[in-house]
Design a protein around this motif. Sequence first.
Motif, PDB file in Angstrom:
ATOM      1  N   VAL A   1       0.827  -1.206   0.000  1.00 41.23           N
ATOM      2  CA  VAL A   1       0.000   0.000   0.000  1.00 41.23           C
ATOM      3  C   VAL A   1       0.864   1.261   0.000  1.00 41.23           C
ATOM      4  O   VAL A   1       0.624   2.197  -0.776  1.00 41.23           O
ATOM      5  N   CYS A   2       1.886   1.288   0.853  1.00 37.30           N
ATOM      6  CA  CYS A   2       2.736   2.475   0.928  1.00 37.30           C
ATOM      7  C   CYS A   2       3.491   2.721  -0.372  1.00 37.30           C
ATOM      8  O   CYS A   2       3.644   3.871  -0.814  1.00 37.30           O
ATOM      9  N   PHE A   3       3.957   1.647  -1.004  1.00 40.53           N
ATOM     10  CA  PHE A   3       4.685   1.844  -2.259  1.00 40.53           C
ATOM     11  C   PHE A   3       3.785   2.475  -3.314  1.00 40.53           C
ATOM     12  O   PHE A   3       4.180   3.436  -3.988  1.00 40.53           O
ATOM     13  N   PHE A   4       2.571   1.938  -3.476  1.00 41.88           N
ATOM     14  CA  PHE A   4       1.704   2.465  -4.528  1.00 41.88           C
ATOM     15  C   PHE A   4       1.155   3.852  -4.188  1.00 41.88           C
ATOM     16  O   PHE A   4       0.889   4.649  -5.087  1.00 41.88           O
ATOM     17  N   LEU A   5       0.995   4.163  -2.899  1.00 47.48           N
ATOM     18  CA  LEU A   5       0.649   5.527  -2.525  1.00 47.48           C
ATOM     19  C   LEU A   5       1.762   6.485  -2.946  1.00 47.48           C
ATOM     20  O   LEU A   5       1.502   7.613  -3.390  1.00 47.48           O
ATOM     21  N   GLY A   6       3.008   6.034  -2.818  1.00 48.73           N
ATOM     22  CA  GLY A   6       4.129   6.875  -3.195  1.00 48.73           C
ATOM     23  C   GLY A   6       4.329   6.979  -4.687  1.00 48.73           C
ATOM     24  O   GLY A   6       4.565   8.071  -5.223  1.00 48.73           O
ATOM     25  N   VAL A   7       4.217   5.837  -5.392  1.00 44.82           N
ATOM     26  CA  VAL A   7       4.501   5.830  -6.831  1.00 44.82           C
ATOM     27  C   VAL A   7       3.466   6.637  -7.608  1.00 44.82           C
ATOM     28  O   VAL A   7       3.706   7.057  -8.745  1.00 44.82           O
ATOM     29  N   ARG A   8       2.306   6.886  -6.987  1.00 41.43           N
ATOM     30  CA  ARG A   8       1.301   7.745  -7.616  1.00 41.43           C
ATOM     31  C   ARG A   8       1.763   9.199  -7.653  1.00 41.43           C
ATOM     32  O   ARG A   8       1.328   9.980  -8.504  1.00 41.43           O
ATOM     33  N   GLU A   9       2.672   9.562  -6.731  1.00 35.92           N
ATOM     34  CA  GLU A   9       3.068  10.964  -6.571  1.00 35.92           C
ATOM     35  C   GLU A   9       4.412  11.306  -7.201  1.00 35.92           C
ATOM     36  O   GLU A   9       4.655  12.464  -7.552  1.00 35.92           O
ATOM     37  N   ILE A  10       5.321  10.349  -7.322  1.00 30.78           N
ATOM     38  CA  ILE A  10       6.676  10.641  -7.798  1.00 30.78           C
ATOM     39  C   ILE A  10       7.016   9.730  -8.972  1.00 30.78           C
ATOM     40  O   ILE A  10       6.352   8.713  -9.197  1.00 30.78           O
ATOM     41  N   PRO A  11       8.047  10.072  -9.761  1.00 29.85           N
ATOM     42  CA  PRO A  11       8.437   9.242 -10.905  1.00 29.85           C
ATOM     43  C   PRO A  11       8.745   7.803 -10.491  1.00 29.85           C
ATOM     44  O   PRO A  11       9.234   7.553  -9.381  1.00 29.85           O
ATOM     45  N   LEU A  12       8.451   6.871 -11.397  1.00 29.53           N
ATOM     46  CA  LEU A  12       8.603   5.454 -11.102  1.00 29.53           C
ATOM     47  C   LEU A  12      10.029   5.114 -10.682  1.00 29.53           C
ATOM     48  O   LEU A  12      10.246   4.410  -9.687  1.00 29.53           O
ATOM     49  N   ALA A  13      11.019   5.593 -11.418  1.00 27.77           N
ATOM     50  CA  ALA A  13      12.410   5.263 -11.101  1.00 27.77           C
ATOM     51  C   ALA A  13      12.813   5.806  -9.731  1.00 27.77           C
ATOM     52  O   ALA A  13      13.505   5.135  -8.969  1.00 27.77           O
ATOM     53  N   ASP A  14      12.368   7.017  -9.397  1.00 24.88           N
ATOM     54  CA  ASP A  14      12.687   7.584  -8.086  1.00 24.88           C
ATOM     55  C   ASP A  14      12.089   6.741  -6.966  1.00 24.88           C
ATOM     56  O   ASP A  14      12.734   6.486  -5.945  1.00 24.88           O
ATOM     57  N   ALA A  15      10.841   6.311  -7.173  1.00 28.34           N
ATOM     58  CA  ALA A  15      10.180   5.494  -6.159  1.00 28.34           C
ATOM     59  C   ALA A  15      10.905   4.172  -5.968  1.00 28.34           C
ATOM     60  O   ALA A  15      11.110   3.716  -4.835  1.00 28.34           O
ATOM     61  N   VAL A  16      11.313   3.559  -7.062  1.00 26.06           N
ATOM     62  CA  VAL A  16      11.986   2.264  -6.971  1.00 26.06           C
ATOM     63  C   VAL A  16      13.338   2.404  -6.281  1.00 26.06           C
ATOM     64  O   VAL A  16      13.733   1.559  -5.474  1.00 26.06           O
ATOM     65  N   VAL A  17      14.068   3.480  -6.572  1.00 32.17           N
ATOM     66  CA  VAL A  17      15.365   3.698  -5.929  1.00 32.17           C
ATOM     67  C   VAL A  17      15.200   3.811  -4.418  1.00 32.17           C
ATOM     68  O   VAL A  17      15.930   3.182  -3.644  1.00 32.17           O
TER      69      VAL A  17
END
Length: 303
Positions: free
Chosen positions: A98-114
Amino acid sequence: MDIKNTHPKVSSDKRQPDATVGIGLILVGTVALAGMDGIGKAILEDGVPVFQMLAIRGWIIVPVLLSMALLRGGGAVMRTTRPVGNLVRAAAGIVATVCFFLGVREIPLADAVVIFFSAPLLMTAASALLLRERVGRARWIAVAVGFLGVGIAMRPGTEAFQVGSLYVFVGSCAYASIGLFNRWLGDTEPTIRLVLYFNIAITATCTAIAPWSWETVLLSDMGIYVGLAAVALAGHFLVTAAYCRAPVSAIAPFEYATILWAMLFGVLFWGDAMSLHLIAGAMLIAGGGLIVIRTECPVRSAP
């Protein structure tokens, strides 16, 4: 994955640790999981709430897993002698997803994965302290190199430090605990059981919350949810199996291959710029992985 022995006290997934097999599984799993992240981001950008997306995904995945369990022994496959460990692992899975997808909605995919992949570094270090796995000097160097790469790629002081980044970081902490539980439970729990309980917990939780912010879903939109479920299922099986078959400290750094896929998907589908910071960070992270390859899979001369 063939589960031949369905006796509840003996798990067919119990094998001697094999770093080569674990590394192979984790590398293939990263492709699937990066695809899941990308598809999930696309769905969320269309305005679908996170809990609704995860609930629909679970409605597809859980019946498939239950069918597999029935075909491979039914109750014997599903029955566990370690319910508390499975429950804690499932709870960590809910937080991480849940936290990952809440974040990936707001920031670029690569930044979220890093940001999210600070978790494997934590797993590698924690495995030495909590699981008493032997972590040699070379792998400690790999951890240090990887942390340096993550720091460069995160670009402190830029847009990476937003509310979305905080969501992703909390998810990474939860994910680190999942990796440790996979290794601990993998001695007695078959992969299908771990993946099943993980997805049941996420689906039940999100199904209970989703109605509060439900958006209409057209039948024509279901294809993307099926794709999301397919890559999620494949990725979870591959990663869970990897951690059940090899020491956490040996294979955790290889999850960083997901960063490369996330960068590629970001460029192709969202037009994200491949910054020098991300490229430099990815190279350092890959360098740390090569150190582990060298120590875990040394080149042998032909007989």
